[in-house]
Design a protein around this motif. Structure first.
Motif, PDB file in Angstrom:
ATOM      1  N   PRO A  76      47.296  32.086  48.860  1.00  0.00           N
ATOM      2  CA  PRO A  76      46.049  31.417  48.470  1.00  0.00           C
ATOM      3  C   PRO A  76      46.043  31.081  46.979  1.00  0.00           C
ATOM      4  N   GLU A  77      45.621  29.875  46.679  1.00  0.00           N
ATOM      5  CA  GLU A  77      45.515  29.474  45.279  1.00  0.00           C
ATOM      6  C   GLU A  77      44.193  29.978  44.716  1.00  0.00           C
ATOM      7  N   ALA A  78      44.222  30.316  43.444  1.00  0.00           N
ATOM      8  CA  ALA A  78      43.012  30.781  42.767  1.00  0.00           C
ATOM      9  C   ALA A  78      43.139  30.412  41.297  1.00  0.00           C
ATOM     10  N   ALA A  79      42.072  29.827  40.750  1.00  0.00           N
ATOM     11  CA  ALA A  79      42.122  29.321  39.382  1.00  0.00           C
ATOM     12  C   ALA A  79      41.491  30.254  38.352  1.00  0.00           C
ATOM     13  N   THR A  80      40.625  31.157  38.796  1.00  0.00           N
ATOM     14  CA  THR A  80      39.937  32.036  37.847  1.00  0.00           C
ATOM     15  C   THR A  80      40.291  33.492  38.151  1.00  0.00           C
ATOM     16  N   ARG A  82      38.305  35.963  38.671  1.00  0.00           N
ATOM     17  CA  ARG A  82      37.463  36.440  39.768  1.00  0.00           C
ATOM     18  C   ARG A  82      37.970  35.923  41.115  1.00  0.00           C
ATOM     19  N   ALA A  83      38.333  34.651  41.184  1.00  0.00           N
ATOM     20  CA  ALA A  83      38.858  34.080  42.426  1.00  0.00           C
ATOM     21  C   ALA A  83      40.161  34.769  42.834  1.00  0.00           C
ATOM     22  N   MET A  84      40.976  35.122  41.862  1.00  0.00           N
ATOM     23  CA  MET A  84      42.225  35.838  42.145  1.00  0.00           C
ATOM     24  C   MET A  84      41.924  37.196  42.769  1.00  0.00           C
ATOM     25  N   LEU A  85      41.008  37.914  42.164  1.00  0.00           N
ATOM     26  CA  LEU A  85      40.648  39.234  42.688  1.00  0.00           C
ATOM     27  C   LEU A  85      39.997  39.132  44.062  1.00  0.00           C
TER      28      LEU A  85
END
Length: 142
Positions: A76-80, A82-85
């Motif tokens: 999954p891609e995550a840019a921030t 928080r989104a990564m976590l």
């Protein structure tokens, strides 16, 4: 047929361990912001556990007469941060559910050593989930 189903499930688990390794390395490299250093260390610290899990699964698949997958599940891609976590937390929840199912399959197959190994992995993944939940608590400013 039970053995083939178990091998198939273990290969699914292996694909997700590969995914986790790629995910953690990517997130460690790309995380930005005030919490970068702490999150980079958090992500990189997880890689060794996932590598160990992947090796255990690959060894077990071959011991059962199967061929370990070489394809990771999609990352999954995550840019921030928080989104990564949040992506990590979702992955941990799904991983725990898969390993509980696999542990039951191993017990039904009569492979209690594998069932025990999976129980240990479930404990580790649960700790990872709880640490991620703690990181997500509180106010975030990005």
């Amino acid at each position: 047929m039970e053995k083939e189903k178990l091998i198939q499930g273990l290969n699914e688990d292996l694909a997700h361990e590969y995914q986790a390794i790629i995910q953690y390395i990517t997130y460690a490299a790309t995380v930005a912001g005030i919490h970068r250093q702490e999150l980079k260390e958090f992500f990189l610290a997880e890689v060794q556990d996932e590598l160990r899990h992947a090796q255990l699964l690959a060894d077990k698949i071959t011991a059962l007469g199967g061929k370990p997958t070489t394809q990771p599940a999609p990352v999954p891609e995550a840019a921030t941060p928080r989104a990564m976590l949040e992506a990590v937390l979702q992955a941990e929840k799904e991983t725990i559910a898969r390993y509980v199912e696999r542990m039951k399959q191993a017990e039904a197959f009569g492979d209690y050593g594998l069932a025990n190994d999976l129980q240990e992995i479930i404990s580790e993944e649960t700790r990872h989930k709880e640490e991620t939940e703690k990181l997500l608590k509180g106010t975030w400013q990005e």
